[in-house]
Design an enzyme around this catalytic site. Structure first.
Site, PDB file in Angstrom:
ATOM      1  N   ARG A   1       0.800  -1.229   0.000  1.00  0.00           N
ATOM      2  CA  ARG A   1       0.000   0.000   0.000  1.00  0.00           C
ATOM      3  C   ARG A   1       0.830   1.275   0.000  1.00  0.00           C
ATOM      4  O   ARG A   1       0.584   2.195  -0.791  1.00  0.00           O
ATOM      5  CB  ARG A   1      -0.908   0.039   1.245  1.00  0.00           C
ATOM      6  CG  ARG A   1      -2.166  -0.754   1.133  1.00  0.00           C
ATOM      7  CD  ARG A   1      -2.509  -1.328   2.491  1.00  0.00           C
ATOM      8  NE  ARG A   1      -1.527  -2.354   2.815  1.00  0.00           N
ATOM      9  CZ  ARG A   1      -1.636  -3.625   2.410  1.00  0.00           C
ATOM     10  NH1 ARG A   1      -2.696  -4.002   1.769  1.00  0.00           N
ATOM     11  NH2 ARG A   1      -0.681  -4.506   2.664  1.00  0.00           N
ATOM     12  N   THR A   2       1.780   1.357   0.904  1.00  0.00           N
ATOM     13  CA  THR A   2       2.451   2.641   1.110  1.00  0.00           C
ATOM     14  C   THR A   2       3.261   3.035  -0.127  1.00  0.00           C
ATOM     15  O   THR A   2       3.139   4.153  -0.636  1.00  0.00           O
ATOM     16  CB  THR A   2       3.345   2.578   2.365  1.00  0.00           C
ATOM     17  OG1 THR A   2       2.571   2.056   3.442  1.00  0.00           O
ATOM     18  CG2 THR A   2       3.863   3.960   2.725  1.00  0.00           C
TER      19      THR A   2
ATOM     20  N   HIS B   1       4.681   5.540  11.794  1.00  0.00           N
ATOM     21  CA  HIS B   1       4.212   5.426  10.397  1.00  0.00           C
ATOM     22  C   HIS B   1       3.251   6.606  10.218  1.00  0.00           C
ATOM     23  O   HIS B   1       2.038   6.432  10.155  1.00  0.00           O
ATOM     24  CB  HIS B   1       3.521   4.080  10.206  1.00  0.00           C
ATOM     25  CG  HIS B   1       3.259   3.691   8.784  1.00  0.00           C
ATOM     26  ND1 HIS B   1       3.447   4.558   7.709  1.00  0.00           N
ATOM     27  CD2 HIS B   1       2.815   2.521   8.245  1.00  0.00           C
ATOM     28  CE1 HIS B   1       3.127   3.925   6.596  1.00  0.00           C
ATOM     29  NE2 HIS B   1       2.744   2.685   6.891  1.00  0.00           N
TER      30      HIS B   1
ATOM     31  N   ARG C   1      11.203   3.955   3.739  1.00  0.00           N
ATOM     32  CA  ARG C   1      10.781   2.947   4.733  1.00  0.00           C
ATOM     33  C   ARG C   1      12.018   2.169   5.160  1.00  0.00           C
ATOM     34  O   ARG C   1      12.794   1.727   4.303  1.00  0.00           O
ATOM     35  CB  ARG C   1       9.734   1.991   4.175  1.00  0.00           C
ATOM     36  CG  ARG C   1       9.472   0.831   5.132  1.00  0.00           C
ATOM     37  CD  ARG C   1       8.272   0.005   4.769  1.00  0.00           C
ATOM     38  NE  ARG C   1       7.043   0.729   5.059  1.00  0.00           N
ATOM     39  CZ  ARG C   1       5.827   0.186   4.971  1.00  0.00           C
ATOM     40  NH1 ARG C   1       5.698  -1.073   4.617  1.00  0.00           N
ATOM     41  NH2 ARG C   1       4.757   0.904   5.228  1.00  0.00           N
TER      42      ARG C   1
ATOM     43  N   LYS D   1      26.409  -3.566   0.168  1.00  0.00           N
ATOM     44  CA  LYS D   1      27.872  -3.406   0.243  1.00  0.00           C
ATOM     45  C   LYS D   1      28.287  -2.644   1.500  1.00  0.00           C
ATOM     46  O   LYS D   1      29.462  -2.374   1.693  1.00  0.00           O
ATOM     47  CB  LYS D   1      28.374  -2.651  -0.995  1.00  0.00           C
ATOM     48  CG  LYS D   1      27.984  -3.285  -2.312  1.00  0.00           C
ATOM     49  CD  LYS D   1      28.389  -2.365  -3.468  1.00  0.00           C
ATOM     50  CE  LYS D   1      27.513  -2.610  -4.690  1.00  0.00           C
ATOM     51  NZ  LYS D   1      27.632  -1.528  -5.672  1.00  0.00           N
TER      52      LYS D   1
HETATM   53  N1   CP Z   1      -0.354  -0.210   5.882  1.00  0.00           N
HETATM   54  C1   CP Z   1       0.858  -0.404   5.323  1.00  0.00           C
HETATM   55  O1   CP Z   1       1.859   0.237   5.694  1.00  0.00           O
HETATM   56  O2   CP Z   1       0.874  -1.344   4.345  1.00  0.00           O
HETATM   57  P1   CP Z   1       2.152  -1.750   3.487  1.00  0.00           P
HETATM   58  O3   CP Z   1       3.135  -2.387   4.440  1.00  0.00           O
HETATM   59  O4   CP Z   1       1.643  -2.705   2.444  1.00  0.00           O
HETATM   60  O5   CP Z   1       2.732  -0.513   2.895  1.00  0.00           O
END
Ligand code: CP
Length: 309
Positions: free
Chosen positions: A54-55, A133, A105, A84
């Site tokens: 999703r993100t 998040h 991320r 590396k």
């Molecule tokens: N909700 C969420 O962060 O989903 P993903 O890990 O698929 O990005």
């Protein structure tokens, strides 16, 4: 350009949240009219050191819908020069030569702050370890606004793996921005927030209580926020096996919820929401994922076109 990182949900005031939600409303209309070229010539890089559906895809779709382009590293732990031994700081120093915005991320708590400390372009935290998040919390709150019609005076239950859940952590922090919120933290003791977090939530003005079973409070909740047990964060597989499946929503639990309750989940789900729940009108988690697109369009636009205030 004024630099505007998005690292923690707590950096948003209530007024800024409301402005962002109004912007997200307008992004939905913009999509209906075929998108925009507003960010033509701008480039976004997505650097993902942990898996995502999703993100990453909603950020990338958001940039495309706004007319921009992107560079994507979807499995940076295996396919970038991190293999590396390159540090996140050095990777950011390089990628910012190629992109106007970096969405990151990372498996390490605080990685987005480390990136921002050296960055000359905005950094957006798309999840850093167990910590935060923030863009997920923004879309969660936006979904509550859309589904319930208000953000004050709500009784919210966050259910599941609070100990490891960055989405739960950011949502709880974001709820501090609203009035008269009663927050139930519903989890087995091993998966609860720690004492420091509880103290922070109380200091932040929330009326908060920890309970172990959803049944205890199901009939009181305006919002039920489910989360999965995060297997990847457990050191002891036996503990994961003991705790998984210790809570959930099935048709029997649905009957205990208010007719007006809204069921959310950041997804992915495992077995904590039975598929039979999906067709119930209170199940809002797929609509919630859709809001990830418009909220992230609004965020990208905001970051690349900051207002003077
Ligand atoms: N909700 C969420 O962060 O989903 P993903 O890990 O698929 O990005």
């Amino acid at each position: 350009m004024k630099l505007k990182h998005i690292l923690d949900v707590g950096q948003f005031s209530r007024a800024e949240l409301e402005a962002l939600f109004t912007e997200a409303d307008s992004m939905e209309r913009l999509i209906a009219h075929g998108g925009s070229r507003a960010l033509g010539g701008r480039v976004m890089a997505t650097l993902f050191y942990e898996p995502s559906t999703r993100t990453r895809l909603s950020f990338e779709a958001a940039m495309i819908r706004l007319g921009g382009a992107m560079l994507s590293v979807e499995n940076a732990t295996a396919s970038s020069s991190a293999v590396k031994g390159e540090t996140i700081e050095d990777t950011v120093r390089i990628v910012q030569n190629y992109a106007d915005l970096i969405v990151l991320r990372h498996y390490e708590a605080g990685a987005s702050h480390r990136a921002a400390a050296v960055a000359t372009v905005p950094i957006v935290n798309a999840g850093d370890g167990k910590r935060e998040h923030p863009t997920q919390a923004l879309l969660d709150i936006y979904t509550i606004r859309q589904e319930v019609g208000r953000l004050d005076g709500l009784t919210v239950g966050i259910v599941g793996d609070l100990a490891h859940g960055r989405a739960a952590n950011s949502l709880a922090h974001c709820l501090m921005r609203f009035r008269d919120i009663r927050l139930y933290l519903i989890a087995p003791p091993e998966l609860q927030f720690d004492d420091d977090m509880m103290a922070e939530l109380r200091t932040g003005g929330l009326e908060v209580a920890q309970v172990t079973r959803l049944e205890e409070v199901a009939g009181e909740l305006d919002v039920v926020y489910m989360t999965r047990v995060q297997r990847e964060r457990f050191e002891a597989p036996s503990l994961y096996e003991r705790l998984r499946g210790s809570y959930g929503i099935d048709p029997a639990m649905l009957r205990r919820l208010k007719n007006t309750a809204v069921i959310l989940h950041p997804l992915p789900r495992l077995d904590e929401i039975h598929p039979e729940v999906d067709n119930d009108p209170r199940a809002a988690y797929f609509r919630q994922a859709r809001h990830g697109l418009t909220i992230r369009m609004a965020l990208i636009y905001h970051v690349l076109h900051p207002r003077d205030d």
